[in-house]
Design a protein around this motif. Structure first.
Motif, PDB file in Angstrom:
ATOM      1  N   GLU A 257       0.806  -1.214   0.000  1.00  0.00           N
ATOM      2  CA  GLU A 257       0.000   0.000   0.000  1.00  0.00           C
ATOM      3  C   GLU A 257       0.849   1.278   0.000  1.00  0.00           C
ATOM      4  OE1 GLU A 257      -2.666  -0.216   3.239  1.00  0.00           O
ATOM      5  OE2 GLU A 257      -3.833  -1.882   2.407  1.00  0.00           O
ATOM      6  N   ALA A 258       1.935   1.284   0.706  1.00  0.00           N
ATOM      7  CA  ALA A 258       2.713   2.515   0.862  1.00  0.00           C
ATOM      8  C   ALA A 258       3.707   2.684  -0.273  1.00  0.00           C
ATOM      9  CB  ALA A 258       3.443   2.506   2.204  1.00  0.00           C
ATOM     10  N   SER A 259       3.871   3.926  -0.732  1.00  0.00           N
ATOM     11  CA  SER A 259       4.901   4.233  -1.722  1.00  0.00           C
ATOM     12  C   SER A 259       6.242   4.246  -1.014  1.00  0.00           C
ATOM     13  CB  SER A 259       4.631   5.592  -2.378  1.00  0.00           C
ATOM     14  OG  SER A 259       3.458   5.558  -3.153  1.00  0.00           O
ATOM     15  N   ALA A 260       7.107   3.351  -1.437  1.00  0.00           N
ATOM     16  CA  ALA A 260       8.418   3.240  -0.789  1.00  0.00           C
ATOM     17  C   ALA A 260       9.303   2.355  -1.650  1.00  0.00           C
ATOM     18  CB  ALA A 260       8.286   2.672   0.621  1.00  0.00           C
ATOM     19  N   THR A 261      10.547   2.217  -1.206  1.00  0.00           N
ATOM     20  CA  THR A 261      11.496   1.324  -1.867  1.00  0.00           C
ATOM     21  C   THR A 261      11.585   0.031  -1.055  1.00  0.00           C
ATOM     22  OG1 THR A 261      12.777   3.197  -2.720  1.00  0.00           O
ATOM     23  CG2 THR A 261      13.870   1.055  -2.655  1.00  0.00           C
ATOM     24  N   TYR A 262      11.358  -1.098  -1.710  1.00  0.00           N
ATOM     25  CA  TYR A 262      11.354  -2.389  -1.045  1.00  0.00           C
ATOM     26  C   TYR A 262      12.452  -3.285  -1.638  1.00  0.00           C
ATOM     27  CZ  TYR A 262       6.711  -0.907   0.495  1.00  0.00           C
ATOM     28  OH  TYR A 262       5.664  -0.215   1.056  1.00  0.00           O
ATOM     29  N   TYR A 263      12.898  -4.235  -0.827  1.00  0.00           N
ATOM     30  CA  TYR A 263      13.874  -5.236  -1.257  1.00  0.00           C
ATOM     31  C   TYR A 263      13.269  -6.613  -1.001  1.00  0.00           C
ATOM     32  CZ  TYR A 263      16.915  -1.181  -0.899  1.00  0.00           C
ATOM     33  OH  TYR A 263      17.441   0.067  -1.026  1.00  0.00           O
ATOM     34  N   TRP A 264      13.383  -7.527  -1.941  1.00  0.00           N
ATOM     35  CA  TRP A 264      12.803  -8.859  -1.755  1.00  0.00           C
ATOM     36  C   TRP A 264      13.754  -9.945  -2.284  1.00  0.00           C
ATOM     37  CZ3 TRP A 264      11.248 -12.114  -5.865  1.00  0.00           C
ATOM     38  CH2 TRP A 264      11.279 -11.516  -7.139  1.00  0.00           C
ATOM     39  N   ARG A 265      13.598 -11.127  -1.670  1.00  0.00           N
ATOM     40  CA  ARG A 265      14.399 -12.280  -2.070  1.00  0.00           C
ATOM     41  C   ARG A 265      13.613 -13.553  -1.768  1.00  0.00           C
ATOM     42  NH1 ARG A 265      19.102 -12.125   2.635  1.00  0.00           N
ATOM     43  NH2 ARG A 265      17.717 -12.513   4.440  1.00  0.00           N
ATOM     44  N   ILE A 266      14.101 -14.693  -2.233  1.00  0.00           N
ATOM     45  CA  ILE A 266      13.376 -15.951  -2.117  1.00  0.00           C
ATOM     46  C   ILE A 266      14.267 -17.016  -1.426  1.00  0.00           C
ATOM     47  CG2 ILE A 266      12.380 -17.900  -3.416  1.00  0.00           C
ATOM     48  CD1 ILE A 266      10.608 -15.495  -3.375  1.00  0.00           C
ATOM     49  N   PHE A 267      13.616 -17.752  -0.486  1.00  0.00           N
ATOM     50  CA  PHE A 267      14.212 -18.958   0.102  1.00  0.00           C
ATOM     51  C   PHE A 267      13.391 -20.168  -0.342  1.00  0.00           C
ATOM     52  CE2 PHE A 267      15.603 -15.660   3.021  1.00  0.00           C
ATOM     53  CZ  PHE A 267      16.901 -16.028   3.335  1.00  0.00           C
ATOM     54  N   ALA A 268      14.068 -21.243  -0.586  1.00  0.00           N
ATOM     55  CA  ALA A 268      13.366 -22.504  -0.838  1.00  0.00           C
ATOM     56  C   ALA A 268      13.361 -23.321   0.453  1.00  0.00           C
ATOM     57  CB  ALA A 268      14.049 -23.285  -1.947  1.00  0.00           C
ATOM     58  N   VAL A 269      12.211 -23.868   0.839  1.00  0.00           N
ATOM     59  CA  VAL A 269      12.066 -24.645   2.078  1.00  0.00           C
ATOM     60  C   VAL A 269      11.514 -26.026   1.713  1.00  0.00           C
ATOM     61  CG1 VAL A 269      11.052 -24.726   4.391  1.00  0.00           C
ATOM     62  CG2 VAL A 269      11.553 -22.503   3.299  1.00  0.00           C
ATOM     63  N   ASP A 270      12.214 -27.076   2.153  1.00  0.00           N
ATOM     64  CA  ASP A 270      11.702 -28.410   1.843  1.00  0.00           C
ATOM     65  C   ASP A 270      10.765 -28.886   2.942  1.00  0.00           C
ATOM     66  OD1 ASP A 270      13.260 -29.243   3.974  1.00  0.00           O
ATOM     67  OD2 ASP A 270      14.851 -30.101   2.728  1.00  0.00           O
ATOM     68  N   LYS A 271      10.254 -30.080   2.780  1.00  0.00           N
ATOM     69  CA  LYS A 271       9.269 -30.580   3.714  1.00  0.00           C
ATOM     70  C   LYS A 271       9.862 -30.904   5.079  1.00  0.00           C
ATOM     71  CE  LYS A 271       6.142 -32.338   0.168  1.00  0.00           C
ATOM     72  NZ  LYS A 271       5.434 -33.521  -0.385  1.00  0.00           N
ATOM     73  N   ALA A 272      11.178 -30.942   5.120  1.00  0.00           N
ATOM     74  CA  ALA A 272      11.833 -31.168   6.410  1.00  0.00           C
ATOM     75  C   ALA A 272      12.212 -29.852   7.059  1.00  0.00           C
ATOM     76  CB  ALA A 272      13.060 -32.044   6.232  1.00  0.00           C
ATOM     77  N   SER A 273      11.700 -28.739   6.490  1.00  0.00           N
ATOM     78  CA  SER A 273      11.951 -27.385   7.002  1.00  0.00           C
ATOM     79  C   SER A 273      13.394 -26.947   6.838  1.00  0.00           C
ATOM     80  CB  SER A 273      11.550 -27.279   8.481  1.00  0.00           C
ATOM     81  OG  SER A 273      10.165 -27.511   8.634  1.00  0.00           O
ATOM     82  N   ASN A 274      14.044 -27.546   5.878  1.00  0.00           N
ATOM     83  CA  ASN A 274      15.384 -27.059   5.573  1.00  0.00           C
ATOM     84  C   ASN A 274      15.296 -25.872   4.594  1.00  0.00           C
ATOM     85  OD1 ASN A 274      16.871 -29.183   6.992  1.00  0.00           O
ATOM     86  ND2 ASN A 274      16.002 -30.535   5.417  1.00  0.00           N
ATOM     87  N   TYR A 275      16.074 -24.859   4.888  1.00  0.00           N
ATOM     88  CA  TYR A 275      16.085 -23.631   4.071  1.00  0.00           C
ATOM     89  C   TYR A 275      17.300 -23.618   3.150  1.00  0.00           C
ATOM     90  CZ  TYR A 275      12.388 -21.374   6.784  1.00  0.00           C
ATOM     91  OH  TYR A 275      11.206 -21.057   7.364  1.00  0.00           O
ATOM     92  N   SER A 276      17.033 -23.187   1.961  1.00  0.00           N
ATOM     93  CA  SER A 276      18.151 -22.988   1.037  1.00  0.00           C
ATOM     94  C   SER A 276      18.867 -21.682   1.384  1.00  0.00           C
ATOM     95  CB  SER A 276      17.645 -22.915  -0.411  1.00  0.00           C
ATOM     96  OG  SER A 276      16.882 -21.713  -0.604  1.00  0.00           O
ATOM     97  N   SER A 277      19.989 -21.494   0.753  1.00  0.00           N
ATOM     98  CA  SER A 277      20.642 -20.192   0.906  1.00  0.00           C
ATOM     99  C   SER A 277      19.790 -19.128   0.232  1.00  0.00           C
ATOM    100  CB  SER A 277      22.045 -20.227   0.309  1.00  0.00           C
ATOM    101  OG  SER A 277      21.982 -20.579  -1.075  1.00  0.00           O
ATOM    102  N   ALA A 278      19.958 -17.875   0.681  1.00  0.00           N
ATOM    103  CA  ALA A 278      19.143 -16.778   0.143  1.00  0.00           C
ATOM    104  C   ALA A 278      19.481 -16.527  -1.313  1.00  0.00           C
ATOM    105  CB  ALA A 278      19.368 -15.514   0.956  1.00  0.00           C
ATOM    106  N   GLY A 279      18.436 -16.297  -2.068  1.00  0.00           N
ATOM    107  CA  GLY A 279      18.650 -15.951  -3.463  1.00  0.00           C
ATOM    108  C   GLY A 279      19.070 -14.493  -3.606  1.00  0.00           C
ATOM    109  N   THR A 280      19.256 -14.067  -4.823  1.00  0.00           N
ATOM    110  CA  THR A 280      19.638 -12.680  -5.103  1.00  0.00           C
ATOM    111  C   THR A 280      18.533 -11.718  -4.650  1.00  0.00           C
ATOM    112  OG1 THR A 280      20.906 -13.410  -7.027  1.00  0.00           O
ATOM    113  CG2 THR A 280      20.334 -11.053  -6.917  1.00  0.00           C
ATOM    114  N   SER A 281      18.932 -10.622  -4.024  1.00  0.00           N
ATOM    115  CA  SER A 281      17.963  -9.617  -3.580  1.00  0.00           C
ATOM    116  C   SER A 281      17.612  -8.683  -4.741  1.00  0.00           C
ATOM    117  CB  SER A 281      18.531  -8.803  -2.420  1.00  0.00           C
ATOM    118  OG  SER A 281      18.753  -9.635  -1.304  1.00  0.00           O
TER     119      SER A 281
END
Length: 299
Positions: free
Chosen positions: A10-34
């Protein structure tokens, strides 16, 4: 598993986003590119028109337009769009110039124009200037006047002279600004002895004795000018003529007509004077004891 998702920002601003992959065992991948995401729903500020100023009149065809505007949101200004119209409501756009700076130039032809600025940011928001400035371009000289009075070759002993000419119209859209009376002692006007600016069709000048030439220059509001096609001559002569009596004296009574009397008449100044209009001889039948004329004059 979906590889996309929606999120309401909703707000006008600058945002940063990235993606993690999570498997069914709740293991997280390393962070992707922001990634950077700029959300801007705010229009830029209202553009301010700087120059040419409102109702500017000129005889130049290359015009540089200056203005200013800033982006209120985070996207930043993308460009400015100069819009030029021959109608005040911009129903007809005669020219558009896109600029990444706060000035832009345009070559124009004679006419009456209005101009405004549209500022656009990198998010596609835009804002128009709220005031449209008028601009008049006039490259055509005005009409030349006809000289009325004093007429050509006027000779007078009055020093204060009122000069008159007819009113004329401007050939271009700028309109007449004023008239300039020019006085010279040279028929070619290589030297201007005096100049009087008038908003009317007459001007007065106090002149010394001499021979003058006068003309009128018409000036419009764009600076174009036109001289009268005729230059009138004026002679001011305040010096009285003089007489030289070359008679050596005559004491002999004349009983017959046909006597010759040697008298010369001269005008002053001799070169630039008005010239003799007439010479008048007055003869008296007698004299008084003191030598003064007596009797009824014969002319």
């Amino acid at each position: 598993t979906n590889t996309e998702m929606s999120y309401n920002i909703e707000a006008s601003a600058t945002y940063y986003w990235r993606i993690f992959a999570v498997d069914k065992a709740s293991n997280y991948s390393s962070a992707g590119t922001s990634f950077v995401l700029i959300v801007d729903t705010i229009a830029p500020s209202v553009p301010i028109l700087i120059s040419p100023v409102q109702n500017f009149v000129t005889n130049y065809m290359m015009i540089t337009f200056n203005y200013s505007a800033t982006d209120i949101g985070p996207a930043g200004i993308k460009n400015y769009e100069l819009q030029i119209s021959t109608t005040i409501d911009f129903s007809v756009i005669s020219d558009i110039k896109v600029s990444y700076d706060t000035e832009v130039s345009s070559t124009m032809v004679e006419g009456i124009y209005w101009w405004r600025i549209k500022a656009q940011d990198n998010a596609g928001n835009f804002q128009f200037s709220t005031i449209n400035y008028q601009l008049i371009i006039d490259t055509t000289p005005p009409q030349n006047v006809s000289l009325i009075s004093p007429t050509d070759d006027t000779r007078t002993n009055v020093n204060n002279i009122t000069f008159q000419w007819n009113t004329v119209s401007d050939n271009g859209p700028a309109g007449i600004k004023n008239y300039e009376l020019q006085l010279s002692t040279d028929v070619n006007f290589d030297v201007i002895a005096d100049a009087k600016v008038s908003n009317d069709t007459e001007a007065s000048a106090t002149l010394g004795e001499g021979m003058y030439y006068w003309r009128v220059k018409t000036i419009d509001n764009a600076g174009n000018s036109q001289l009268s096609t005729m230059n009138y001559q004026l002679i001011i002569d305040t010096t009285t003529p003089y007489i030289v009596n070359n008679q050596t004296g005559e004491d002999t009574w004349q009983v017959d007509v046909g006597g010759v009397y040697d008298v010369d008449f001269y005008d002053l100044p001799s070169i630039i004077g008005s010239g003799l209009s007439k010479a008048e001889y007055i003869i008296y039948p007698s004299t008084n004891s003191d030598g003064t004329p007596s009797g009824v004059a014969l002319t």
